[in-house]
Design a protein around this motif. Structure first.
Motif, PDB file in Angstrom:
ATOM      1  N   ARG A  49       0.847  -1.191   0.000  1.00  0.00           N
ATOM      2  CA  ARG A  49       0.000   0.000   0.000  1.00  0.00           C
ATOM      3  C   ARG A  49       0.878   1.236   0.000  1.00  0.00           C
ATOM      4  O   ARG A  49       2.083   1.161   0.223  1.00  0.00           O
ATOM      5  N   ILE A  50       0.249   2.373  -0.214  1.00  0.00           N
ATOM      6  CA  ILE A  50       0.939   3.654  -0.152  1.00  0.00           C
ATOM      7  C   ILE A  50       1.109   4.020   1.323  1.00  0.00           C
ATOM      8  O   ILE A  50       0.137   3.962   2.086  1.00  0.00           O
ATOM      9  N   PRO A  51       2.326   4.356   1.748  1.00  0.00           N
ATOM     10  CA  PRO A  51       2.516   4.723   3.150  1.00  0.00           C
ATOM     11  C   PRO A  51       1.581   5.862   3.560  1.00  0.00           C
ATOM     12  O   PRO A  51       1.397   6.832   2.830  1.00  0.00           O
ATOM     13  N   GLY A  52       0.974   5.714   4.717  1.00  0.00           N
ATOM     14  CA  GLY A  52       0.067   6.733   5.236  1.00  0.00           C
ATOM     15  C   GLY A  52      -1.358   6.623   4.734  1.00  0.00           C
ATOM     16  O   GLY A  52      -2.235   7.344   5.197  1.00  0.00           O
ATOM     17  N   ALA A  53      -1.598   5.717   3.789  1.00  0.00           N
ATOM     18  CA  ALA A  53      -2.963   5.530   3.291  1.00  0.00           C
ATOM     19  C   ALA A  53      -3.825   4.897   4.376  1.00  0.00           C
ATOM     20  O   ALA A  53      -3.322   4.255   5.305  1.00  0.00           O
ATOM     21  N   VAL A  54      -5.124   5.085   4.240  1.00  0.00           N
ATOM     22  CA  VAL A  54      -6.111   4.498   5.135  1.00  0.00           C
ATOM     23  C   VAL A  54      -6.833   3.412   4.352  1.00  0.00           C
ATOM     24  O   VAL A  54      -7.205   3.626   3.196  1.00  0.00           O
ATOM     25  N   HIS A  55      -7.028   2.269   4.966  1.00  0.00           N
ATOM     26  CA  HIS A  55      -7.721   1.167   4.294  1.00  0.00           C
ATOM     27  C   HIS A  55      -9.210   1.214   4.612  1.00  0.00           C
ATOM     28  O   HIS A  55      -9.624   0.994   5.754  1.00  0.00           O
ATOM     29  N   ILE A  56     -10.002   1.559   3.590  1.00  0.00           N
ATOM     30  CA  ILE A  56     -11.459   1.530   3.731  1.00  0.00           C
ATOM     31  C   ILE A  56     -12.024   0.910   2.457  1.00  0.00           C
ATOM     32  O   ILE A  56     -12.174   1.587   1.436  1.00  0.00           O
ATOM     33  N   LEU A 106      -6.754   8.294  -8.057  1.00  0.00           N
ATOM     34  CA  LEU A 106      -5.353   8.110  -8.421  1.00  0.00           C
ATOM     35  C   LEU A 106      -5.294   7.228  -9.659  1.00  0.00           C
ATOM     36  O   LEU A 106      -5.543   6.018  -9.574  1.00  0.00           O
ATOM     37  N   ILE A 107      -5.008   7.834 -10.808  1.00  0.00           N
ATOM     38  CA  ILE A 107      -4.932   7.027 -12.027  1.00  0.00           C
ATOM     39  C   ILE A 107      -3.685   6.143 -11.967  1.00  0.00           C
ATOM     40  O   ILE A 107      -2.648   6.555 -11.475  1.00  0.00           O
ATOM     41  N   GLY A 108      -3.842   4.918 -12.385  1.00  0.00           N
ATOM     42  CA  GLY A 108      -2.755   3.954 -12.301  1.00  0.00           C
ATOM     43  C   GLY A 108      -2.736   3.186 -10.999  1.00  0.00           C
ATOM     44  O   GLY A 108      -2.131   2.133 -10.900  1.00  0.00           O
ATOM     45  N   GLY A 109      -3.384   3.739  -9.971  1.00  0.00           N
ATOM     46  CA  GLY A 109      -3.524   3.063  -8.692  1.00  0.00           C
ATOM     47  C   GLY A 109      -2.200   2.679  -8.047  1.00  0.00           C
ATOM     48  O   GLY A 109      -1.146   3.241  -8.328  1.00  0.00           O
ATOM     49  N   PHE A 110      -2.289   1.684  -7.160  1.00  0.00           N
ATOM     50  CA  PHE A 110      -1.107   1.228  -6.429  1.00  0.00           C
ATOM     51  C   PHE A 110      -0.061   0.680  -7.386  1.00  0.00           C
ATOM     52  O   PHE A 110       1.141   0.867  -7.171  1.00  0.00           O
ATOM     53  N   GLU A 111      -0.496   0.036  -8.452  1.00  0.00           N
ATOM     54  CA  GLU A 111       0.466  -0.545  -9.402  1.00  0.00           C
ATOM     55  C   GLU A 111       1.434   0.507  -9.928  1.00  0.00           C
ATOM     56  O   GLU A 111       2.651   0.329  -9.896  1.00  0.00           O
ATOM     57  N   TYR A 112       0.896   1.622 -10.403  1.00  0.00           N
ATOM     58  CA  TYR A 112       1.775   2.631 -10.979  1.00  0.00           C
ATOM     59  C   TYR A 112       2.501   3.432  -9.905  1.00  0.00           C
ATOM     60  O   TYR A 112       3.601   3.940 -10.151  1.00  0.00           O
ATOM     61  N   TRP A 113       1.936   3.551  -8.725  1.00  0.00           N
ATOM     62  CA  TRP A 113       2.670   4.150  -7.611  1.00  0.00           C
ATOM     63  C   TRP A 113       3.963   3.352  -7.391  1.00  0.00           C
ATOM     64  O   TRP A 113       5.063   3.918  -7.310  1.00  0.00           O
ATOM     65  N   ALA A 119       7.868   4.892  -2.477  1.00  0.00           N
ATOM     66  CA  ALA A 119       7.892   3.993  -1.329  1.00  0.00           C
ATOM     67  C   ALA A 119       6.546   3.297  -1.160  1.00  0.00           C
ATOM     68  O   ALA A 119       5.488   3.884  -1.415  1.00  0.00           O
ATOM     69  N   THR A 120       6.610   2.061  -0.734  1.00  0.00           N
ATOM     70  CA  THR A 120       5.420   1.284  -0.412  1.00  0.00           C
ATOM     71  C   THR A 120       5.639   0.657   0.962  1.00  0.00           C
ATOM     72  O   THR A 120       6.758   0.603   1.469  1.00  0.00           O
ATOM     73  N   VAL A 121       4.563   0.185   1.527  1.00  0.00           N
ATOM     74  CA  VAL A 121       4.648  -0.534   2.788  1.00  0.00           C
ATOM     75  C   VAL A 121       3.713  -1.732   2.685  1.00  0.00           C
ATOM     76  O   VAL A 121       2.672  -1.666   2.035  1.00  0.00           O
ATOM     77  N   SER A 122       4.121  -2.832   3.304  1.00  0.00           N
ATOM     78  CA  SER A 122       3.284  -4.033   3.359  1.00  0.00           C
ATOM     79  C   SER A 122       3.322  -4.534   4.795  1.00  0.00           C
ATOM     80  O   SER A 122       3.986  -3.947   5.647  1.00  0.00           O
ATOM     81  N   ASP A 123       2.646  -5.623   5.040  1.00  0.00           N
ATOM     82  CA  ASP A 123       2.689  -6.198   6.379  1.00  0.00           C
ATOM     83  C   ASP A 123       4.097  -6.685   6.717  1.00  0.00           C
ATOM     84  O   ASP A 123       4.410  -6.924   7.883  1.00  0.00           O
ATOM     85  N   ASP A 124       4.969  -6.824   5.712  1.00  0.00           N
ATOM     86  CA  ASP A 124       6.356  -7.243   5.920  1.00  0.00           C
ATOM     87  C   ASP A 124       7.315  -6.063   6.077  1.00  0.00           C
ATOM     88  O   ASP A 124       8.493  -6.260   6.309  1.00  0.00           O
ATOM     89  N   GLY A 125       6.833  -4.829   5.892  1.00  0.00           N
ATOM     90  CA  GLY A 125       7.689  -3.658   6.074  1.00  0.00           C
ATOM     91  C   GLY A 125       7.691  -2.738   4.871  1.00  0.00           C
ATOM     92  O   GLY A 125       6.935  -2.921   3.917  1.00  0.00           O
ATOM     93  N   ARG A 126       8.573  -1.720   4.928  1.00  0.00           N
ATOM     94  CA  ARG A 126       8.686  -0.727   3.852  1.00  0.00           C
ATOM     95  C   ARG A 126       9.553  -1.263   2.731  1.00  0.00           C
ATOM     96  O   ARG A 126      10.446  -2.065   2.948  1.00  0.00           O
ATOM     97  N   GLY A 127       9.293  -0.730   1.534  1.00  0.00           N
ATOM     98  CA  GLY A 127      10.096  -1.102   0.382  1.00  0.00           C
ATOM     99  C   GLY A 127       9.989  -0.052  -0.703  1.00  0.00           C
ATOM    100  O   GLY A 127       9.232   0.917  -0.594  1.00  0.00           O
TER     101      GLY A 127
END
Length: 142
Positions: A49-56, A106-113, A119-127
């Motif tokens: 996900r994008i760091p700082g995003a809210v999951h809804i 956000l055009i392109g969504g998470f894929e294009y981000w 930077a991205t973050v997952s349950d395994d950490g930042r990357g």
């Protein structure tokens, strides 16, 4: 047949309701970051996900948006997986139908981000992935 909008009006409206990863990153860097909402499933959120995003997820958006946006003029950007996913369009429609007036997709969504090297973050950490040369300029080589 006369179109409802001129080409200029259409493209101006499109830019008012969309943003791309580079522009969103610039907003965040300038300190004027909008509320960023990830509308995807829990499994997708966990994966990255994008760091700082809210999951809804969209199914919870009406019930939970008030927890994060105190006014209907709050700046909000919604995203989903990528260009093949319309979850962000659905989320933006839900919010606009509720009276939120400053919603963008956000055009392109998470894929294009991720493909643009942000930077991205997952349950395994930042990357951070190396930028894909098809989506972002590569740094100059020595």
């Amino acid at each position: 047949m006369t179109p409802f909008l001129s080409a200029a009006d259409y493209f101006a409206a499109k830019l008012a309701y969309e943003t791309d990863p580079t522009d969103l990153a610039a907003e965040r860097a300038s300190g004027t970051a909008p509320l960023v909402i990830d509308t995807r499933s829990a499994a997708s959120w966990s994966q990255g996900r994008i760091p700082g995003a809210v999951h809804i997820p969209n199914s919870e958006l009406e019930a939970r948006i008030g927890d994060f946006a105190s006014t209907t003029d709050a700046a909000i950007v919604v995203y989903c997986w990528g260009p093949g996913c319309n979850g962000s369009t659905r989320g933006a429609l839900i919010l606009a139908s509720m009276g939120y007036t400053n919603v963008r997709e956000l055009i392109g969504g998470f894929e294009y981000w991720a493909r643009e090297g942000f930077a991205t973050v997952s349950d395994d950490g930042r990357g951070r992935r190396a930028p894909d040369p098809l989506t972002a300029p590569l740094p100059p080589t020595a």
